[in-house]
Design an enzyme around this catalytic site. Structure first.
Site, PDB file in Angstrom:
ATOM      1  CB  CYS A   2      51.557  40.830  60.153  1.00  0.00           C
ATOM      2  SG  CYS A   2      51.591  39.658  58.796  1.00  0.00           S
ATOM      3  NE  ARG A  27      50.444  46.642  60.975  1.00  0.00           N
ATOM      4  CZ  ARG A  27      51.130  47.475  60.189  1.00  0.00           C
ATOM      5  NH1 ARG A  27      50.748  48.729  60.078  1.00  0.00           N
ATOM      6  NH2 ARG A  27      52.165  47.055  59.490  1.00  0.00           N
ATOM      7  CD1 TRP A  76      47.684  40.577  53.898  1.00  0.00           C
ATOM      8  CD2 TRP A  76      45.707  40.673  54.892  1.00  0.00           C
ATOM      9  NE1 TRP A  76      46.754  40.746  52.923  1.00  0.00           N
ATOM     10  CE2 TRP A  76      45.517  40.804  53.497  1.00  0.00           C
ATOM     11  CE3 TRP A  76      44.588  40.708  55.702  1.00  0.00           C
ATOM     12  CZ2 TRP A  76      44.276  40.963  52.909  1.00  0.00           C
ATOM     13  CZ3 TRP A  76      43.338  40.864  55.137  1.00  0.00           C
ATOM     14  CH2 TRP A  76      43.186  40.988  53.752  1.00  0.00           C
ATOM     15  CG  ASN A 102      54.460  43.200  58.683  1.00  0.00           C
ATOM     16  OD1 ASN A 102      53.884  42.590  57.798  1.00  0.00           O
ATOM     17  ND2 ASN A 102      54.465  44.522  58.765  1.00  0.00           N
ATOM     18  N   GLY A 103      56.244  41.008  56.789  1.00  0.00           N
ATOM     19  CA  GLY A 103      57.052  41.270  55.590  1.00  0.00           C
ATOM     20  C   GLY A 103      57.168  40.016  54.748  1.00  0.00           C
ATOM     21  CD  GLU A 494      39.287  52.241  39.954  1.00  0.00           C
ATOM     22  OE1 GLU A 494      38.426  51.520  39.379  1.00  0.00           O
ATOM     23  OE2 GLU A 494      39.364  52.322  41.192  1.00  0.00           O
ATOM     24  CE  LYS A 498      38.221  53.618  44.162  1.00  0.00           C
ATOM     25  NZ  LYS A 498      37.822  52.633  43.265  1.00  0.00           N
ATOM     26  CD  GLU A 501      33.774  52.400  44.587  1.00  0.00           C
ATOM     27  OE1 GLU A 501      33.552  51.441  45.335  1.00  0.00           O
ATOM     28  OE2 GLU A 501      34.891  52.659  44.121  1.00  0.00           O
ATOM     29  CG  HIS A 517      31.443  57.890  17.543  1.00  0.00           C
ATOM     30  ND1 HIS A 517      31.242  57.995  16.180  1.00  0.00           N
ATOM     31  CD2 HIS A 517      32.786  57.768  17.706  1.00  0.00           C
ATOM     32  CE1 HIS A 517      32.395  57.870  15.550  1.00  0.00           C
ATOM     33  NE2 HIS A 517      33.353  57.743  16.452  1.00  0.00           N
ATOM     34  CE  LYS A 620      38.102  46.638  50.458  1.00  0.00           C
ATOM     35  NZ  LYS A 620      38.438  47.725  49.484  1.00  0.00           N
TER      36      LYS A 620
HETATM   37  C1  AGP Z   1      35.862  49.220  44.117  1.00  0.00           C
HETATM   38  O1  AGP Z   1      36.221  50.465  44.700  1.00  0.00           O
HETATM   39  C2  AGP Z   1      34.659  48.624  44.770  1.00  0.00           C
HETATM   40  N1  AGP Z   1      34.862  48.431  46.157  1.00  0.00           N
HETATM   41  C3  AGP Z   1      34.137  47.400  44.006  1.00  0.00           C
HETATM   42  O2  AGP Z   1      33.921  47.786  42.670  1.00  0.00           O
HETATM   43  C4  AGP Z   1      35.094  46.178  43.993  1.00  0.00           C
HETATM   44  O3  AGP Z   1      36.216  46.463  43.192  1.00  0.00           O
HETATM   45  C5  AGP Z   1      34.336  44.994  43.400  1.00  0.00           C
HETATM   46  O4  AGP Z   1      33.224  44.729  44.228  1.00  0.00           O
HETATM   47  C6  AGP Z   1      35.208  43.726  43.284  1.00  0.00           C
HETATM   48  O5  AGP Z   1      35.605  43.340  44.565  1.00  0.00           O
HETATM   49  P1  AGP Z   1      36.753  42.215  44.673  1.00  0.00           P
HETATM   50  O6  AGP Z   1      37.998  42.801  44.091  1.00  0.00           O
HETATM   51  O7  AGP Z   1      36.869  41.919  46.140  1.00  0.00           O
HETATM   52  O8  AGP Z   1      36.292  41.018  43.886  1.00  0.00           O
END
Ligand code: AGP
Length: 625
Positions: A2, A27, A76, A102-103, A494, A498, A501, A517, A620
């Protein structure tokens, strides 16, 4: 996480508090509120759910609140949904004391029960409110003991209150009849003092007051600040005066919001030890059970479960793939992991004995939400793992476990991924306990291992500089392959995501055993191949097999970049670059191995001059199908 700001001085406390909250809004933005000691001797409190603009509007309608002492809070949510009632500040029964926090107060349930027994009336679902009533109770006791010196009694009552709290807190408090005093304290949560001329500030971070002063004081663990316009006293919880570190802030205001880092992405990668610690905090009850946040399912409902599906997208899906290993290992139940957008179209076999775990940091991903709705139409139970309190997916679910990563501003998920993994381990342990496949002491041992992970992640963060240099060296690569086995495979996925992205570079993750394969045809002279190597101490022969896979790609000219645990020298003959991570239990390997992959992708993107906080084409939260 927060945002907190406090002020005692000569300006309008409301103006300073609101300006500070706007600078801290990243935050948390579930709700916001202020407490002002006005010039008529009243304690004025205004708070609104939703973004800070809602509070701005309410205050604009109310008109000016004259007063030079006040505090503000952007929330938050962790305990209790984002509502007006749960918004901070919270007060005691009589409205004479206000606190912001906050916490996570781990023992708030026990404290609340005792305070209610003593007659205190609670108005919110938050953990924070116990601090206001406990402070009221302590003050009542102090005044009964030592008479009229209200400031001394209030300060001592505040210290005693902090001593009773378990968990993490940044806590600020004011009393209606002490217009020139604000108290603050911290444990495992940030608090910094800003020193001005005839005015002083308290805040979660310097961004809140950097426009007024750059002279700051660092507050140590379990220290208490007595803030007045003309002086600041810092003591420990016993009242002994301490000598905290003074420093000058040379960040600009924008950098201050990023904790002094140039990008939120870097800040959030570095926040991972705290995010994991907060997600774990207070989760193991005394009898070895795992406490979920919202549980509209009984232990019998969980015991009745005979199959688990995990549905998620992107990074959250990778957390689900890791969870599969833990769930099947600890519960001996079958666990399938589905890309949420595919789930309902494959007509999965679901019934009342099925538990669907929906993982989503935003709680608003439409693909995942639609998978949840399909699961419920098929009478399955749904448990949500989410980072955003009060969002749609948790609201639609039968049980919820919140990750406590705090707001993640960077579009590419980092700290929310690690906390999703931790949360899925906790769900797996919860299922194992109710099914009797793990005993309390076994669960306790795993939780203890998990409790050591923040420090292990910190160790990785302290040694990633070579990864940054390697990323810059590989910035012109056309493609990078990522390999792993067991939980190293979703870790590799993952790492590849990254890099896609953040650096807009082609990258692919494979099970290392799958390379021969087909994908090995991709390897040519100089192809960077990142390999996540399992512990050589693992029960199976995976380590040797992965070493063979490294040799296979190296024989074809690959540049081998190996993530291996400290002391594993078997990789040395075949690794052009070795990235060391601490030895951890095999299922927890992703928590340490992912971090170098995040740093690698971020640094390579920066070397390419790209925007790591807002990569092209991405959002996001993806609220379309
Ligand atoms: C991950 O780096 C991306 N921003 C994207 O794959 C994300 O994980 C995916 O859209 C799922 O989002 P969510 O966790 O908010 O459901």
């Amino acid at each position: 996480m927060c945002g907190i700001v406090g002020y005692v001085g000569r300006q309008s406390a409301l103006d300073v508090a609101l300006d500070g909250l706007h600078r801290l809004e990243y935050r948390g933005y579930d709700s916001a509120g202020v407490a002002i000691l006005d010039t008529a001797g009243a304690l004025v409190i205004e708070r609104r759910a939703g973004k800070l603009v809602n509070l701005d509007r309410a205050l604009a309608e109310l008109g000016p609140i004259p007063g030079t002492t006040g505090m503000g809070h952007t929330r938050w949510a962790t305990h209790g949904g984002p509502t007006d009632q749960n918004a901070h500040p919270h007060t005691d029964c009589l409205g004479m004391i206000a606190v912001v926090h906050n916490g996570i107060i781990e023992n708030f349930t026990a404290l609340r029960d005792e305070l209610e027994r003593q007659g205190h009336m609670f108005r919110s679902d938050t953990d924070t409110e116990v601090a206001a009533h406990l402070l009221e109770q302590m003050l009542r006791g102090r005044l009964a003991e030592n008479g009229a010196d209200l400031a001394a009694a209030f300060t001592e009552a505040f210290r005693r209150t902090c001593r009773c709290l378990d968990g993490s807190f940044t806590l600020l408090a004011v009393h209606r009849d002490l217009p020139d005093l604000m108290l603050g304290a911290r444990r495992n949560s940030p608090l910094v003092v800003g020193l001005g001329e005839g005015e002083n500030f308290l805040a979660s971070d310097v961004a809140a007051f950097i426009a007024h002063t750059r002279d700051a004081v660092e507050i140590g663990q379990d220290e208490v600040v007595e803030l007045r316009a003309d002086r600041v006293t810092v003591t420990d919880l016993d009242g002994s005066v301490t000598a905290p570190r003074h420093y000058h802030v040379d960040w600009d205001a924008a950098a201050a919001q990023k904790g002094g880092h140039p990008y939120f992405m870097l800040k959030e990668i570095l926040e991972q030890p705290l995010a994991v610690a907060d997600t774990l905090r207070g989760r193991l009850t005394a009898d070895g059970a795992i406490s979920l946040d919202e549980e509209r399912l009984s232990p019998q409902d969980f015991r009745y479960v005979d199959k688990v599906f995990i549905v998620a997208c992107g990074t959250a899906y990778h957390a689900g793939l890791i969870a599969k290993y833990a769930i099947e290992h600890w519960t001996r139940m079958p666990c399938e992991v589905d890309i949420a957008s595919e789930f309902r179209y494959r007509d999965p076999v679901l019934d009342r004995a099925t538990l669907v775990v929906a993982i989503s940091q935003s709680g608003e991903t439409l693909d995942t939400l639609m998978a949840v709705k399909h699961a419920q139409e098929q009478k399955a139970r749904v448990l949500a793992i989410c980072n955003t309190n009060g969002s749609t997916i948790p609201r639609e679910s039968d049980a919820v476990l919140y990750t406590r990563a705090g707001p993640e501003v960077g579009v590419a998920a980092t700290k929310t991924f690690l906390t999703q993994c931790v949360a899925t381990y906790l769900v797996a342990l919860h299922l194992a306990r109710v099914r009797g496949t793990l005993f309390g002491d076994e669960i306790g041992r795993v939780v203890e291992d998990l409790g050591g992970m923040p420090a292990q992640i910190e160790k990785v963060l302290d040694t990633v500089e070579p990864v940054r240099a390697l990323a810059r060296e590989l910035a012109d690569s056309k493609s990078v392959l990522f390999l792993g086995r067991h939980v190293g495979y979703p870790t590799a996925l993952e790492g590849a995501l990254k890099l896609k992205e953040l650096a807009y570079m082609h990258a692919e993750g494979f099970p290392a055993g799958e390379l021969k394969h087909g994908p090995i045809a991709l390897v040519e002279d100089g192809t960077p191949v990142v390999v996540c190597v399992p512990s050589p101490l693992g029960r199976n022969t995976l380590h040797g097999k992965v070493i063979s896979n490294i040799q296979e790609v190296r024989a074809r000219g690959a540049r081998t970049i190996v993530i291996a645990e400290e002391g594993d020298d078997a990789v040395l003959p075949f690794a052009e670059h070795v990235i060391r991570v601490p030895r951890v239990p095999s299922l927890l390997f992703p928590l340490v191995a992912t971090v170098p992959l995040q740093v690698f992708a971020c640094e390579l993107a920066l070397a390419r001059g790209l925007d790591v906080d807002q990569p092209r084409n991405l959002a996001k939260s993806v609220t379309v199908e």
